[in-house]
Design a protein around this motif. Structure first.
Motif, short mmCIF file in Angstrom:
data_model
loop_
_atom_site.label_atom_id
_atom_site.label_comp_id
_atom_site.label_asym_id
_atom_site.label_seq_id
_atom_site.Cartn_x
_atom_site.Cartn_y
_atom_site.Cartn_z
N LEU A 242 0.83 -1.20 0.00
CA LEU A 242 0.00 0.00 0.00
C LEU A 242 0.87 1.25 0.00
CD1 LEU A 242 -2.76 1.38 0.16
CD2 LEU A 242 -2.62 1.21 2.66
N CYS A 243 1.94 1.24 0.78
CA CYS A 243 2.83 2.40 0.82
C CYS A 243 3.42 2.69 -0.56
CB CYS A 243 3.95 2.17 1.83
SG CYS A 243 3.39 2.07 3.54
N ILE A 244 3.84 1.64 -1.24
CA ILE A 244 4.41 1.81 -2.58
C ILE A 244 3.36 2.34 -3.55
CG2 ILE A 244 5.38 0.58 -4.57
CD1 ILE A 244 6.76 -1.31 -2.57
N ILE A 245 2.13 1.82 -3.44
CA ILE A 245 1.03 2.28 -4.31
C ILE A 245 0.74 3.76 -4.06
CG2 ILE A 245 -1.44 2.07 -4.76
CD1 ILE A 245 -1.13 -0.96 -4.32
N LEU A 246 0.69 4.17 -2.80
CA LEU A 246 0.40 5.57 -2.46
C LEU A 246 1.48 6.51 -3.00
CD1 LEU A 246 -0.91 5.17 1.21
CD2 LEU A 246 -2.24 5.77 -0.81
N VAL A 247 2.73 6.12 -2.84
CA VAL A 247 3.82 6.97 -3.34
C VAL A 247 3.84 6.97 -4.86
CG1 VAL A 247 6.34 7.17 -3.51
CG2 VAL A 247 5.26 6.78 -1.29
N ALA A 248 3.67 5.81 -5.46
CA ALA A 248 3.65 5.73 -6.93
C ALA A 248 2.49 6.54 -7.50
CB ALA A 248 3.54 4.27 -7.38
N GLY A 249 1.34 6.48 -6.82
CA GLY A 249 0.19 7.28 -7.26
C GLY A 249 0.48 8.77 -7.16
N SER A 250 1.17 9.18 -6.11
CA SER A 250 1.54 10.59 -5.96
C SER A 250 2.44 11.05 -7.09
CB SER A 250 2.24 10.81 -4.60
OG SER A 250 1.39 10.48 -3.53
N TRP A 251 3.43 10.23 -7.42
CA TRP A 251 4.33 10.56 -8.52
C TRP A 251 3.57 10.59 -9.86
CZ3 TRP A 251 9.67 11.59 -8.78
CH2 TRP A 251 10.34 11.57 -7.55
N PHE A 252 2.70 9.61 -10.06
CA PHE A 252 1.97 9.51 -11.33
C PHE A 252 1.06 10.71 -11.55
CE2 PHE A 252 -1.90 8.18 -13.59
CZ PHE A 252 -1.34 7.85 -14.82
N PHE A 253 0.23 11.04 -10.56
CA PHE A 253 -0.72 12.15 -10.72
C PHE A 253 -0.01 13.50 -10.78
CE2 PHE A 253 -3.73 8.93 -9.03
CZ PHE A 253 -4.64 8.96 -10.08
N SER A 254 1.13 13.61 -10.12
CA SER A 254 1.92 14.83 -10.23
C SER A 254 2.46 14.99 -11.64
CB SER A 254 3.09 14.80 -9.23
OG SER A 254 2.64 14.76 -7.91
N CYS A 255 2.90 13.87 -12.21
CA CYS A 255 3.41 13.88 -13.59
C CYS A 255 2.30 14.28 -14.57
CB CYS A 255 3.98 12.51 -13.93
SG CYS A 255 4.60 12.36 -15.62
#
Length: 312
Positions: free
Chosen positions: A138-151
């Motif tokens: 879940l932690c990896i998904i949350l961080v990856a989602g943050s990077w993705f939506f920021s991009c």
């Protein structure tokens, strides 16, 4: 990219300071930038080296520290170089790159603070289920989602800016290519870009902030149901650093854009940008180091500090 923009150069007017103050401000901002980079790198190093810091909160904090370094590095080195050389020009591609990365890392900070608020919410409101809820996946998904939506957010605005035309000798009244300043300098109709900033851009700021406030209101309700000094102290110890950074980050925006009555709008934008990219990233390592016992223990372990007052 429009062909006429490929060879364009923009002129950055820089900070609104007098020529005789250039040297003093150059030294000040250089010191603040170096403090930002070294302080946040130290946080990342401590988290990597100390196994006690291999927890969800510090995993998110390491990404926030990297984002803060990157946010400052997008514009501050160029600003310092312009102050030193007195050459204010920036090529079109350099300007577009600044627009992209400023939006990207600004949004990433916003999303990471929200993710950290959720982590603190689970720790306070559901402590018995914390390890099962905040699992590594879940932690990896949350961080990856943050990077993705920021991009996606940064790419959306940058591609729209890239479709605009700019006149020869375009002047940008800022020390970097801020999106709003670039739009004002365009020869094209920017009404759609401005509408997008007011709608989609505002949602990207308001929704995470609402999530953070909702989390802390819920946490406060849980803690105050059976108020005691021990419970309140533990809650502040768990959430204090994050809450401090949230207040600093969003308080800066509110204070400069909504509550400041002096100066014109252009000066407010410049002050706000300095706060985002220089002051706040510099203060974050101090906040997380001075208010966090785990970070103090890790720092002691690295440097073999023996002073018992360090734990005070």
């Amino acid at each position: 990219m429009r062909p006429e923009n490929q060879s364009s150069e923009f002129l950055l007017l820089g900070l609104p300071i007098r020529p005789e103050q250039q040297g003093m401000f150059f030294t000040l901002f250089l010191g603040m930038y170096l403090t930002t980079v070294l302080g946040n790198l130290l946080i990342i190093l401590l988290i990597r080296l100390d196994s006690r810091l291999h927890t969800p909160m510090y995993f998110f904090l390491s990404h926030l520290a990297f984002s803060d370094i990157s946010l400052s590095s997008v514009t501050v080195p160029k600003m310092l170089m312009n102050m030193q050389t007195q050459q204010q020009s920036i090529p079109y591609m350099g300007c577009i790159s600044q627009v992209y990365f400023f939006i990207f890392f600004g949004c990433l900070d916003n999303f990471l603070l929200t993710v950290m608020a959720y982590d603190r919410y689970v720790a306070i409101c559901h402590p018995l289920h914390y390890t099962t809820t905040m699992r590594e996946e879940l932690c990896i998904i949350l961080v990856a989602g943050s990077w993705f939506f920021s991009c996606i957010q940064a790419l959306l605005h940058t591609l729209l800016v890239d479709q605009l035309s700019f006149c020869a000798g375009t002047v940008i009244p800022h020390f970097f290519c801020d999106l709003a300043a670039v739009l004002k300098s365009s020869c094209s109709d920017t009404s759609f870009n401005e509408l997008l900033i007011l709608t989609e851009g505002a949602l990207v700021l308001i929704l995470p902030l609402s999530g953070i406030l909702g989390s802390y209101i819920h946490m406060a309700g849980i803690v105050l149901k059976v108020p005691s000094f021990k419970r309140i102290s533990k809650a502040l110890s768990t959430c204090g650093s994050h809450l401090f950074v949230v207040c600093l980050y969003y308080g800066t925006i509110a204070g400069v854009y909504f509550f400041s009555s002096s100066g014109n709008s252009q000066d407010k934008d410049i002050i706000a940008s300095v706060m985002y990219m220089v002051v706040t990233p510099m203060l974050n390592p101090c906040i997380y180091s001075l208010r966090n016992k785990d970070m103090k223990h890790a720092l002691q372990k690295i440097f073999r500090v023996k002073d018992p007052l360090w734990y005070g």
